[in-house]
Scaffold this motif. Structure first.
Motif, mmCIF file in Angstrom:
data_model
loop_
_atom_site.group_PDB
_atom_site.id
_atom_site.type_symbol
_atom_site.label_atom_id
_atom_site.label_comp_id
_atom_site.label_asym_id
_atom_site.label_seq_id
_atom_site.Cartn_x
_atom_site.Cartn_y
_atom_site.Cartn_z
ATOM 1 N N ASP A 87 0.735 -1.172 -0.030
ATOM 2 C CA ASP A 87 -0.100 0.091 -0.014
ATOM 3 C C ASP A 87 0.968 1.161 0.059
ATOM 4 O OD1 ASP A 87 -2.758 1.425 0.476
ATOM 5 O OD2 ASP A 87 -1.337 2.000 2.145
ATOM 6 N N GLY A 88 1.974 1.120 0.649
ATOM 7 C CA GLY A 88 2.793 2.403 0.830
ATOM 8 C C GLY A 88 3.630 2.538 -0.432
ATOM 9 N N LEU A 89 3.781 1.580 -1.130
ATOM 10 C CA LEU A 89 4.467 1.579 -2.476
ATOM 11 C C LEU A 89 3.342 2.244 -3.534
ATOM 12 C CD1 LEU A 89 6.689 0.573 -4.689
ATOM 13 C CD2 LEU A 89 5.497 -1.346 -5.164
ATOM 14 N N ALA A 90 2.210 1.859 -3.597
ATOM 15 C CA ALA A 90 1.298 2.303 -4.474
ATOM 16 C C ALA A 90 0.969 3.612 -4.211
ATOM 17 C CB ALA A 90 -0.090 1.333 -4.455
ATOM 18 N N ASP A 91 0.712 3.992 -2.901
ATOM 19 C CA ASP A 91 0.550 5.503 -2.657
ATOM 20 C C ASP A 91 1.760 6.351 -2.820
ATOM 21 O OD1 ASP A 91 -1.866 5.001 -1.758
ATOM 22 O OD2 ASP A 91 -1.426 5.022 0.474
ATOM 23 N N ALA A 92 3.240 5.834 -2.653
ATOM 24 C CA ALA A 92 4.334 6.697 -2.865
ATOM 25 C C ALA A 92 4.459 6.906 -4.483
ATOM 26 C CB ALA A 92 5.625 6.012 -2.485
ATOM 27 N N ILE A 114 -6.598 4.553 -4.915
ATOM 28 C CA ILE A 114 -5.129 4.186 -5.739
ATOM 29 C C ILE A 114 -5.428 4.569 -7.326
ATOM 30 C CG2 ILE A 114 -6.031 1.844 -6.226
ATOM 31 C CD1 ILE A 114 -3.241 1.179 -6.099
ATOM 32 N N GLY A 115 -4.379 5.130 -8.002
ATOM 33 C CA GLY A 115 -4.198 5.843 -8.869
ATOM 34 C C GLY A 115 -3.889 4.766 -10.280
ATOM 35 N N THR A 116 -3.558 5.186 -11.486
ATOM 36 C CA THR A 116 -3.074 4.679 -12.555
ATOM 37 C C THR A 116 -1.512 4.100 -12.157
ATOM 38 O OG1 THR A 116 -4.275 5.694 -14.059
ATOM 39 C CG2 THR A 116 -2.355 4.565 -15.031
ATOM 40 N N TYR A 117 -0.646 5.152 -11.504
ATOM 41 C CA TYR A 117 0.450 4.830 -11.275
ATOM 42 C C TYR A 117 0.868 3.776 -10.174
ATOM 43 C CZ TYR A 117 1.889 9.172 -13.758
ATOM 44 O OH TYR A 117 1.694 10.195 -14.891
ATOM 45 N N GLY A 118 -0.007 3.841 -9.146
ATOM 46 C CA GLY A 118 0.185 3.113 -8.254
ATOM 47 C C GLY A 118 -0.121 1.705 -8.469
ATOM 48 N N THR A 119 -1.378 1.435 -9.357
ATOM 49 C CA THR A 119 -1.892 0.305 -9.720
ATOM 50 C C THR A 119 -0.733 -0.454 -10.650
ATOM 51 O OG1 THR A 119 -4.229 1.070 -9.992
ATOM 52 C CG2 THR A 119 -3.524 -0.831 -11.146
ATOM 53 N N VAL A 120 -0.182 0.329 -11.609
ATOM 54 C CA VAL A 120 1.015 -0.159 -12.329
ATOM 55 C C VAL A 120 2.182 -0.575 -11.625
ATOM 56 C CG1 VAL A 120 2.715 0.354 -14.067
ATOM 57 C CG2 VAL A 120 0.506 0.831 -14.463
ATOM 58 N N ALA A 121 2.624 0.104 -10.561
ATOM 59 C CA ALA A 121 3.580 -0.203 -9.622
ATOM 60 C C ALA A 121 3.285 -1.458 -8.799
ATOM 61 C CB ALA A 121 3.854 0.903 -8.744
ATOM 62 N N LEU A 122 2.042 -1.603 -8.268
ATOM 63 C CA LEU A 122 1.655 -2.644 -7.311
ATOM 64 C C LEU A 122 1.363 -3.926 -8.271
ATOM 65 C CD1 LEU A 122 0.841 -3.374 -4.577
ATOM 66 C CD2 LEU A 122 -1.688 -2.804 -5.079
ATOM 67 N N VAL A 123 0.962 -4.015 -9.200
ATOM 68 C CA VAL A 123 0.874 -5.231 -10.421
ATOM 69 C C VAL A 123 2.167 -5.780 -10.767
ATOM 70 C CG1 VAL A 123 0.206 -6.193 -12.494
ATOM 71 C CG2 VAL A 123 -1.505 -4.703 -10.966
ATOM 72 N N GLY A 124 3.179 -4.661 -11.008
ATOM 73 C CA GLY A 124 4.398 -4.874 -11.589
ATOM 74 C C GLY A 124 5.333 -5.598 -10.459
ATOM 75 N N ALA A 125 5.213 -4.989 -9.168
ATOM 76 C CA ALA A 125 5.984 -5.580 -8.106
ATOM 77 C C ALA A 125 5.651 -6.847 -7.689
ATOM 78 C CB ALA A 125 5.875 -4.298 -7.012
#
Length: 256
Positions: A87-92, A114-125
């Motif tokens: 959650d911290g990664l997505a928000d950051a 959660i926005g587009t950037y956070g979603t992409v980062a979360l799924v990618g991670a």
């Protein structure tokens, strides 16, 4: 002496309760100082989580193929930690990608959506974590799962030691952890992590190099990004640093 041990016992369990859903097996006399001191136990708490992940992995491997076992462990991790660091990664990432001023970035971090950037980062991670663990299969994956959660939690301690905390909200859960982080406790956590890494090289020969490089790279690069974008760090940024360090650590083990 008895009071000191009681303080440390409570600090450890407060740390476990802060980063996971594991019930605290101690009566906590809560104070901001205790919460602050509990951060020293991030690596030890990570080791406890890692031991659970290793046990789950071994149990799943007795019944299912490797990929299923790895995905199962990741799901257990997300449930056991409440996806706290993810959650911290997505928000950051949402904040740094979508904000153009410091105030706007901090405002985005506080937004529960959660926005587009956070979603992409979360799924990618999450996808990258599964892929890296599968690629590490020639090595004892249980050992990787045991050690990496502990070692990855050193990066936020280094960031807290050298950067200011920039969220002023009195309701912030991280503020008591971050304020005036004692350097002697950072030293204790560092020694513990180094000794743990030394034990880990019995199963993972490149663990020491991977630990030093990943912690340094994420600490410097992520720290520089936070300094440039925020002028310091937030709780979400610390959570993101754990995810980034763990991915870097796994990637280096694969590469080496």
């Amino acid at each position: 002496m008895k009071i000191a041990w009681k303080h440390e016992w409570q600090a450890f369990w407060l740390c476990m309760g802060f980063i996971s859903r594991i019930p605290m097996l101690a009566r906590i006399d809560y104070s901001q100082q205790l919460m602050n001191h509990s951060s020293m136990y991030f690596p030890l708490a990570g080791l406890v989580l890692g031991a659970l992940y290793a046990l789950v992995y071994q149990a799943l491997m007795a019944l299912f193929p490797l990929v299923v076992a790895v995905i199962g462990v990741v799901i257990v991790h997300l449930w056991l930690t409440g996806a706290f660091h993810e959650d911290g990664l997505a928000d950051a990432v949402d904040a740094l990608g979508g904000g153009f001023t410091v105030d706007k970035r901090l405002s985005i971090m506080k937004d529960s959506r959660i926005g587009t950037y956070g979603t992409v980062a979360l799924v990618g991670a999450l996808a990258l974590k599964v892929a890296l663990l599968v690629e590490l299969a020639p090595l004892p994956v249980w050992a990787v799962l045991l050690f990496t959660p502990a070692l990855a939690r050193m990066t936020p301690l280094f960031l807290m030691a050298v950067m200011p905390y920039v969220t002023e909200s009195d309701t912030s859960k991280t503020k008591p952890v971050a304020n005036t982080f004692p350097m002697p406790r950072l030293a204790v956590a560092t020694v513990f992590s180094v000794l743990l890494t030394g034990a880990g090289v019995c199963w993972l020969p490149e663990l020491m190099m991977a630990f030093v490089v990943s912690t340094t790279l994420v600490g410097v690069l992520w720290g520089w990004q936070l300094h440039r974008a925020l002028g310091g760090y937030t709780g979400d940024a610390l959570g993101a640093s754990i995810v980034l360090t763990e991915l870097s650590l796994l990637a280096l083990l694969v590469a080496l």
